[in-house]
Scaffold this motif. Structure first.
Motif: not given
Length: 266
Positions: A39-44, A59-67, A113-116
């Motif tokens: 679980l993480g964040l695209m920062e730039a 994109q920057a500012g969006q949450v990213i996940t992987v199972n 996989p990507v959460d806005e």
């Protein structure tokens, strides 16, 4: 941001519950998977990835996940690279937290996989900040994780490869039984009851990677566990089945974006 500017750090592993990795890179990462929920964040910048849930772009500012077990890779969008942070949660730790949120659930996965969602991004950013400042305190993770999981939405799912033919599952089990052993394709094909060519195609179709790539993944995961347990890098490489430490190093960086030494220092 080119390859000369690549930076990677493994920040903390509070009480073995969560591993925080921060990366800044223009490097393309090879297909791989993790045993943990990420679980993480695209920062730039921006990042494109092929995953078990299709092609996605963050994109920057969006949450990213992987199972766990989800085959994925990663490529920067454009030529400026990207910067992101990921927390890899121990599966048992997350299962315990999720059982308190949804007692009837036994298995789950991140749905998107990507959460806005801006609220989810704020929670993830707060978690990342806590891990940097309070890296040794598991309470920082435990008090934020429930709200994060509930907000991102999880569900029960069948394990990957459940619909694979029995022969291909036997070939996979042969690799898993001893990833350090030198296996030939003929042996895997005999186990599957197929030709060597058919075995490679069927294996990749069922599990998202070829038998050799899967063997390397099992060795890398074994090496990661050994390094976290305190095994010296050279010993971890040998015990996991690699020819030498440099061989492990190259494959490690190609897939994860950080070095075995960075993990050892965490």
């Amino acid at each position: 941001m080119g390859r000369a500017d690549d930076t990677a750090s493994v920040v903390s592993r509070p009480r073995q519950h969560a591993l925080l990795v921060r990366l800044s890179s223009a490097r393309a990462l090879a297909r791989h998977y993790h045993d943990e929920h990420g679980l993480g964040l695209m920062e730039a910048g921006a990042h494109r990835s092929a995953s078990g849930r299709g092609e996605v772009e963050a994109q920057a500012g969006q949450v990213i996940t992987v199972n766990p077990g989800e085959i994925h890779d990663g490529r920067p969008v454009g030529e400026t690279g990207r910067r992101w942070s990921m927390v890899y949660f121990d599966a048992d730790f997350l299962a315990r937290i999720w059982s308190e949120i949804s007692p009837a659930a036994r298995a789950f996965e991140f749905l998107r996989p990507v959460d806005e969602d801006a609220a989810s991004a704020r929670r993830v950013r707060r978690l990342l900040s806590r891990l940097v400042v309070d890296g040794e305190e598991a309470l920082a993770v435990e008090e934020l994780a429930p709200a994060l999981l509930a907000g991102l939405g999880l569900e029960k799912t069948p394990p990957p490869g459940r619909g694979a033919p029995a022969g291909i599952r036997r070939s996979k089990a042969l690799i898993e039984a001893d990833p350090t052993r030198a296996l030939g394709l003929a042996e895997l094909a005999a186990e599957a009851g197929l030709s060597r060519f058919e075995t490679v195609r069927a294996f990749a179709r069922a599990f998202g990677m070829t038998p050799y790539a899967y063997l390397i993944e099992r060795r890398l995961l074994a090496a990661r566990r050994l390094i976290v347990a305190g095994e010296p890098l050279a010993g971890a490489a040998t015990a996991a089945g690699f020819a030498d430490q440099s061989h492990m190093h190259r494959l490690f960086v190609r897939r994860y974006g950080f070095t075995p030494g960075a993990l050892a220092r965490a």
